[in-house]
Design a protein around this motif. Sequence first.
Motif, short mmCIF file in Angstrom:
data_model
loop_
_atom_site.label_atom_id
_atom_site.label_comp_id
_atom_site.label_asym_id
_atom_site.label_seq_id
_atom_site.Cartn_x
_atom_site.Cartn_y
_atom_site.Cartn_z
N GLU A 134 33.85 34.16 26.06
CA GLU A 134 32.89 35.25 25.82
C GLU A 134 33.59 36.46 25.20
OE1 GLU A 134 31.23 35.70 29.78
OE2 GLU A 134 29.49 34.49 29.18
N GLY A 135 34.57 36.18 24.33
CA GLY A 135 35.26 37.25 23.63
C GLY A 135 36.43 37.85 24.39
N ARG A 136 36.64 37.44 25.62
CA ARG A 136 37.74 38.00 26.42
C ARG A 136 39.02 37.19 26.19
NH1 ARG A 136 33.09 37.93 29.61
NH2 ARG A 136 32.20 40.03 29.80
N ARG A 137 40.16 37.72 26.62
CA ARG A 137 41.45 37.08 26.37
C ARG A 137 41.75 35.94 27.34
NH1 ARG A 137 45.50 39.70 23.79
NH2 ARG A 137 46.46 37.62 23.86
N GLN A 138 41.24 36.04 28.56
CA GLN A 138 41.59 35.06 29.60
C GLN A 138 40.33 34.39 30.14
OE1 GLN A 138 45.55 36.76 31.63
NE2 GLN A 138 43.74 37.90 32.24
N HIS A 190 32.07 32.73 47.43
CA HIS A 190 32.95 33.88 47.61
C HIS A 190 33.35 34.57 46.31
CE1 HIS A 190 33.55 31.92 51.57
NE2 HIS A 190 33.79 33.15 51.99
N ILE A 191 32.89 34.09 45.17
CA ILE A 191 33.36 34.66 43.90
C ILE A 191 32.87 36.10 43.72
CG2 ILE A 191 33.27 34.45 41.39
CD1 ILE A 191 35.08 32.43 42.83
N GLY A 192 31.61 36.36 44.00
CA GLY A 192 31.10 37.72 43.87
C GLY A 192 30.83 38.11 42.43
N PRO A 193 30.50 39.40 42.19
CA PRO A 193 30.19 39.86 40.83
C PRO A 193 31.37 39.66 39.88
CG PRO A 193 29.51 41.49 42.46
CD PRO A 193 30.33 40.47 43.19
N LEU A 194 31.09 39.13 38.70
CA LEU A 194 32.15 38.87 37.73
C LEU A 194 32.57 40.13 36.99
CD1 LEU A 194 31.03 35.46 36.22
CD2 LEU A 194 32.64 35.90 38.09
N SER A 195 31.87 41.23 37.19
CA SER A 195 32.20 42.47 36.50
C SER A 195 33.63 42.92 36.79
CB SER A 195 31.21 43.58 36.88
OG SER A 195 31.14 43.73 38.29
N HIS A 196 34.13 42.61 38.00
CA HIS A 196 35.50 43.00 38.34
C HIS A 196 36.51 42.23 37.49
CE1 HIS A 196 33.74 45.15 41.64
NE2 HIS A 196 33.26 44.04 42.18
N ASP A 222 39.50 41.87 31.30
CA ASP A 222 39.51 41.01 30.10
C ASP A 222 39.56 39.53 30.48
OD1 ASP A 222 39.25 40.83 27.38
OD2 ASP A 222 41.39 41.09 26.94
N THR A 223 38.89 39.16 31.58
CA THR A 223 38.94 37.80 32.09
C THR A 223 37.54 37.27 32.36
OG1 THR A 223 41.09 38.26 33.13
CG2 THR A 223 39.87 36.32 33.92
N PHE A 257 43.18 29.66 31.29
CA PHE A 257 43.41 29.54 29.86
C PHE A 257 43.58 30.94 29.26
CE2 PHE A 257 40.84 26.01 31.32
CZ PHE A 257 41.49 24.91 30.79
N LEU A 258 44.36 30.98 28.18
CA LEU A 258 44.63 32.23 27.47
C LEU A 258 44.25 32.04 26.01
CD1 LEU A 258 45.97 35.08 27.52
CD2 LEU A 258 48.12 33.93 26.92
N ARG A 259 43.65 33.06 25.43
CA ARG A 259 43.22 32.99 24.03
C ARG A 259 44.05 33.96 23.19
NH1 ARG A 259 39.81 35.92 20.78
NH2 ARG A 259 39.26 37.32 22.51
N ASP A 260 44.54 33.46 22.06
CA ASP A 260 45.20 34.31 21.07
C ASP A 260 44.47 34.11 19.76
OD1 ASP A 260 46.93 35.93 19.69
OD2 ASP A 260 48.53 34.44 19.54
#
Length: 231
Positions: free
Chosen positions: A69-73, A98-104, A109-110, A163-166
């Motif tokens: 979604e455009g983020r690096r990780q 237990h994941i909770g809101p993904l905004s954190h 950038d993940t 995963f990491l995106r470059d």
Amino acid sequence: MGQHGELPREVERSEWLRASEELLLHEKALTRMKDRVSARRRRLPMVRIDASYAFESEGGTVSLLDLFEGRRQLIVQHFMFGSDWTEGCSGCSMMADHIGPLSHLHARDTSFTLVSRAPLRSLLGFRQRMGWRLPWVSSGHSTFNEDFGATVDGAERQGISVFLRDGKQIFHTWSTYARGEEPFMVVFDLLDLTPFGRQENWEDSPSGRPQTEPYEWIRLHDSYALADAPK
């Protein structure tokens, strides 16, 4: 002895404080060890991913790159949900609870998503039942699960991959399976704080504490009442 067998020894507050201070030394050492392990994880090499993976999402077919979604990780939970299953794995569900809101995560950038082999309609129906708002895609028409150890010889396996995106190039940096997921299932850490612990028979607990076989007590969060109901 109490209702559940051997209870902790009762002492005065001063003795409890001395014992707690001794334990605190070990707890601090554990925290520092965790920091050292995390530092080594950040220094792991990475593997370039050249394969093209197609996933079915609510918005149609998407690629692994799209899951960022455009983020690096990107963190992927390999959620055990076979193609012919009627509901998802209870342990994987406990983690998703237990994941909770993904905004954190997004703030760093993940991105995060669940990936399973079951058809998308099954995943979305189960997600609605569980009350989650997590992104979930089906990998049923690709080799993604097999390539990252989430399906081995046809059997589902719970895990997490990072995963990491470059730019448009993607790299695999880390994976863990089985008990490696426990830090993300907060209920275990909370139970570890209690005198009875997880109440599983592999634990080193004083004699007389309640214990059962590992994981056999875990249910989907809407099924505990049904499991405890009179037969």
